[in-house]
Design a protein around this motif. Structure first.
Motif, PDB file in Angstrom:
ATOM      1  N   ILE A 140     -30.982   4.972  84.384  1.00 57.42           N
ATOM      2  CA  ILE A 140     -30.094   3.825  84.617  1.00 57.42           C
ATOM      3  C   ILE A 140     -29.734   3.173  83.295  1.00 57.42           C
ATOM      4  O   ILE A 140     -28.562   2.843  83.042  1.00 57.42           O
ATOM      5  CB  ILE A 140     -30.766   2.812  85.564  1.00 57.42           C
ATOM      6  CG1 ILE A 140     -30.926   3.416  86.966  1.00 57.42           C
ATOM      7  CG2 ILE A 140     -29.957   1.515  85.651  1.00 57.42           C
ATOM      8  CD1 ILE A 140     -31.630   2.516  87.964  1.00 57.42           C
ATOM      9  N   ILE A 141     -30.719   3.009  82.419  1.00 57.86           N
ATOM     10  CA  ILE A 141     -30.479   2.363  81.116  1.00 57.86           C
ATOM     11  C   ILE A 141     -29.502   3.195  80.288  1.00 57.86           C
ATOM     12  O   ILE A 141     -28.570   2.659  79.683  1.00 57.86           O
ATOM     13  CB  ILE A 141     -31.816   2.162  80.371  1.00 57.86           C
ATOM     14  CG1 ILE A 141     -32.719   1.206  81.169  1.00 57.86           C
ATOM     15  CG2 ILE A 141     -31.579   1.625  78.967  1.00 57.86           C
ATOM     16  CD1 ILE A 141     -34.159   1.186  80.723  1.00 57.86           C
ATOM     17  N   LEU A 198     -25.678  12.217  83.728  1.00 56.65           N
ATOM     18  CA  LEU A 198     -25.834  11.711  82.367  1.00 56.65           C
ATOM     19  C   LEU A 198     -24.866  12.397  81.402  1.00 56.65           C
ATOM     20  O   LEU A 198     -24.261  11.746  80.547  1.00 56.65           O
ATOM     21  CB  LEU A 198     -27.280  11.912  81.902  1.00 56.65           C
ATOM     22  CG  LEU A 198     -28.325  11.012  82.562  1.00 56.65           C
ATOM     23  CD1 LEU A 198     -29.729  11.518  82.276  1.00 56.65           C
ATOM     24  CD2 LEU A 198     -28.175   9.570  82.097  1.00 56.65           C
ATOM     25  N   LEU A 199     -24.709  13.714  81.550  1.00 53.52           N
ATOM     26  CA  LEU A 199     -23.800  14.449  80.663  1.00 53.52           C
ATOM     27  C   LEU A 199     -22.349  14.044  80.897  1.00 53.52           C
ATOM     28  O   LEU A 199     -21.557  13.969  79.949  1.00 53.52           O
ATOM     29  CB  LEU A 199     -23.964  15.959  80.875  1.00 53.52           C
ATOM     30  CG  LEU A 199     -25.308  16.561  80.461  1.00 53.52           C
ATOM     31  CD1 LEU A 199     -25.358  18.044  80.781  1.00 53.52           C
ATOM     32  CD2 LEU A 199     -25.566  16.337  78.969  1.00 53.52           C
ATOM     33  N   SER A 200     -21.985  13.769  82.157  1.00 54.46           N
ATOM     34  CA  SER A 200     -20.609  13.341  82.455  1.00 54.46           C
ATOM     35  C   SER A 200     -20.307  11.969  81.860  1.00 54.46           C
ATOM     36  O   SER A 200     -19.148  11.613  81.675  1.00 54.46           O
ATOM     37  CB  SER A 200     -20.374  13.320  83.966  1.00 54.46           C
ATOM     38  OG  SER A 200     -21.151  12.316  84.577  1.00 54.46           O
ATOM     39  N   SER A 201     -21.360  11.194  81.563  1.00 56.49           N
ATOM     40  CA  SER A 201     -21.180   9.871  80.950  1.00 56.49           C
ATOM     41  C   SER A 201     -21.335   9.918  79.438  1.00 56.49           C
ATOM     42  O   SER A 201     -21.553   8.893  78.797  1.00 56.49           O
ATOM     43  CB  SER A 201     -22.196   8.888  81.535  1.00 56.49           C
ATOM     44  OG  SER A 201     -22.012   8.754  82.926  1.00 56.49           O
ATOM     45  N   ALA A 240     -30.427  -5.850  78.560  1.00 59.93           N
ATOM     46  CA  ALA A 240     -30.981  -6.621  79.672  1.00 59.93           C
ATOM     47  C   ALA A 240     -31.670  -5.703  80.677  1.00 59.93           C
ATOM     48  O   ALA A 240     -32.746  -6.022  81.201  1.00 59.93           O
ATOM     49  CB  ALA A 240     -29.882  -7.426  80.361  1.00 59.93           C
ATOM     50  N   PHE A 241     -31.063  -4.542  80.944  1.00 56.32           N
ATOM     51  CA  PHE A 241     -31.691  -3.554  81.829  1.00 56.32           C
ATOM     52  C   PHE A 241     -32.955  -2.983  81.185  1.00 56.32           C
ATOM     53  O   PHE A 241     -33.958  -2.767  81.860  1.00 56.32           O
ATOM     54  CB  PHE A 241     -30.708  -2.422  82.147  1.00 56.32           C
ATOM     55  CG  PHE A 241     -29.861  -2.663  83.354  1.00 56.32           C
ATOM     56  CD1 PHE A 241     -30.271  -2.253  84.610  1.00 56.32           C
ATOM     57  CD2 PHE A 241     -28.635  -3.309  83.254  1.00 56.32           C
ATOM     58  CE1 PHE A 241     -29.501  -2.467  85.732  1.00 56.32           C
ATOM     59  CE2 PHE A 241     -27.843  -3.528  84.369  1.00 56.32           C
ATOM     60  CZ  PHE A 241     -28.283  -3.110  85.615  1.00 56.32           C
ATOM     61  N   GLU A 271     -21.062   1.074  78.775  1.00 59.11           N
ATOM     62  CA  GLU A 271     -20.638   0.014  77.850  1.00 59.11           C
ATOM     63  C   GLU A 271     -19.880   0.617  76.657  1.00 59.11           C
ATOM     64  O   GLU A 271     -18.854   0.091  76.233  1.00 59.11           O
ATOM     65  CB  GLU A 271     -21.857  -0.752  77.342  1.00 59.11           C
ATOM     66  CG  GLU A 271     -22.435  -1.742  78.328  1.00 59.11           C
ATOM     67  CD  GLU A 271     -23.624  -2.490  77.751  1.00 59.11           C
ATOM     68  OE1 GLU A 271     -23.703  -3.704  77.952  1.00 59.11           O
ATOM     69  OE2 GLU A 271     -24.483  -1.848  77.111  1.00 59.11           O
ATOM     70  N   GLY A 272     -20.419   1.727  76.126  1.00 59.90           N
ATOM     71  CA  GLY A 272     -19.803   2.338  74.950  1.00 59.90           C
ATOM     72  C   GLY A 272     -18.434   2.921  75.222  1.00 59.90           C
ATOM     73  O   GLY A 272     -17.541   2.873  74.370  1.00 59.90           O
TER      74      GLY A 272
END
Length: 402
Positions: A131-132, A279-282, A119-120, A139-140
């Motif tokens: 953001i995407i 981003l890397l932390s996620s 959706a994003f 979600e993962g």
């Protein structure tokens, strides 16, 4: 594809309003029915001349995104489902009609069975690749609320840093604009009043007075030429920014400028490192994270350097070595990245460097504010003083002759 505005009610009696894309009215009715709503009205959307959603006006401010992400994270943390959270945020968004329609369309996509990241992604014109990626990673990993919270924090910091930088630059620009206005007023209105007086005295005027009188005459006679030259200059600047190679050279020259260039360069580095660390932390892969960072960077010189780093990773080189090969990045990034790779704390090391540059930018901004104010005031005083002297000096000479 036409837009349709609809009003429906849920099984609990709640009224739902929205807007969706459909080939025709029948398809719109089917989409609404799939959402489990009892249809009350469906009308094809047509903007009047007084309210037209022009593509030029379809923008969402950074501050609006910060508020949206912060509220989204808070509502989801409270146990509300993601689709209901988007419906709530869509209903309460009143300032930006375009952003309201974007949020409502995302809620519709979720009700149709699409994932939140999808959706994003459907609204890629509004939401950046970062953001995407963060939403997909959240979600993962099952940590969506944490990802949203991190995004809100990052964009909040970005907004505040941009505001500080803009505030620092607005004051000198405003003073410079006022200086130009004052000079033009003096040369076109005040100076001509003294021309006839000086001409009637038949005396040799000082050089400074003759130059100012000549400049006054030139501006009053050739002002259309000045406007054309200004228009041509603006046109040339726009052409330069559209040409990729010219903009690359210009962006590289900007970051090499003293003071302003250093401030822009460090501010950009801070933003990129925060982004990469986040981003890397996620758990976003390093190459994907670098590609997201590359798309967001506005400076083409830095963007090219990041692109080269990501290409080096494609050939199997470690991130620290890739940073080391790019001379645009300072040695501290290479050293901290190498430590992070050895210790398994790469995101934390990048965070530390980003924090270092952020503090440095804040200190530089404060110093520049303190330095710029007296400089621009002195600049204005010198310009006005020269014009005043051009009038006063011959008057003193006249008085002495009497």
């Amino acid at each position: 594809m036409p837009l349709f505005d609809y009003v429906g009610t849920t099984d609990q009696g709640k009224v739902r309003k929205g807007r969706l894309n459909a080939a025709n009215r029948q398809e719109a009715l089917l989409q609404i029915a799939r959402q489990g709503l009892t249809i009350r009205s469906v009308n094809e959307h047509s903007d009047s001349i007084w309210y037209k959603e022009l593509s030029l006006g379809r923008t969402v401010k950074l501050q609006d995104k910060v508020v949206f992400l912060r509220q989204f994270a808070t509502i989801v943390k409270a146990g509300v489902t993601v689709s209901e959270a988007l419906e709530i945020l869509g209903d309460q968004e009143e300032k930006n009609k375009y952003f309201k329609s974007v949020i409502q369309q995302m809620a519709t996509d979720l009700r149709e069975g699409q994932s939140l990241s999808r959706a994003f992604q459907n609204q890629a014109k509004v939401f950046s690749p970062m953001i995407i990626h963060m939403i997909r990673a959240g979600e993962g990993s099952g940590r969506l609320e944490e990802s949203l919270d991190h995004l809100a924090t990052y964009y909040d910091r970005l907004h505040r840093s941009q505001q500080k930088l803009a505030t620092t630059m607005v004051y000198p620009f405003f003073v410079l604009l006022m200086s130009v206005g004052v000079v033009i007023f003096l040369l076109t209105t005040i100076i001509p009043m003294f021309r006839s007086m000086f001409a009637g005295l038949h005396v040799q005027l000082p050089l400074i007075t003759r130059v100012i009188l000549l400049l006054s005459d030139w501006i009053r006679v050739f002002w259309p030429v000045l406007i054309i030259l200004l228009f041509v200059l603006i046109l040339l600047i726009s052409i330069v920014f559209r040409n990729k190679s010219s903009k690359l050279r210009l962006d590289y020259a900007i970051i090499k400028l003293p003071l302003i260039g250093t401030l822009v360069y460090k501010s950009e580095l801070s933003r990129l490192l925060w982004m990469l660390a986040l981003l890397l932390s996620s758990s976003v892969p390093v190459i994907d994270a670098l590609r997201s960072v590359e798309k967001i960077t506005s400076n083409l010189a830095i963007r090219l350097a990041i692109h080269n780093v990501s290409q080096a990773l494609d050939f199997g080189r470690p991130l620290s070595e890739a940073f080391h090969q790019e001379k645009l990045f300072p040695p501290i990034i290479f050293h901290m990245t190498a430590i992070g790779e050895k210790t398994g704390m790469l995101d934390q090391m990048l965070n530390h460097v980003a924090h270092y540059y952020e503090n440095d930018v804040e200190q530089m901004t404060e110093r520049m504010k303190a330095l710029i104010e007296p400089v621009v005031i002195l600049f204005l005083a010198v310009i006005v003083g020269v014009i005043v002297l051009a009038i006063v000096i011959p008057m003193f000479q006249i008085y002495q002759n009497f």
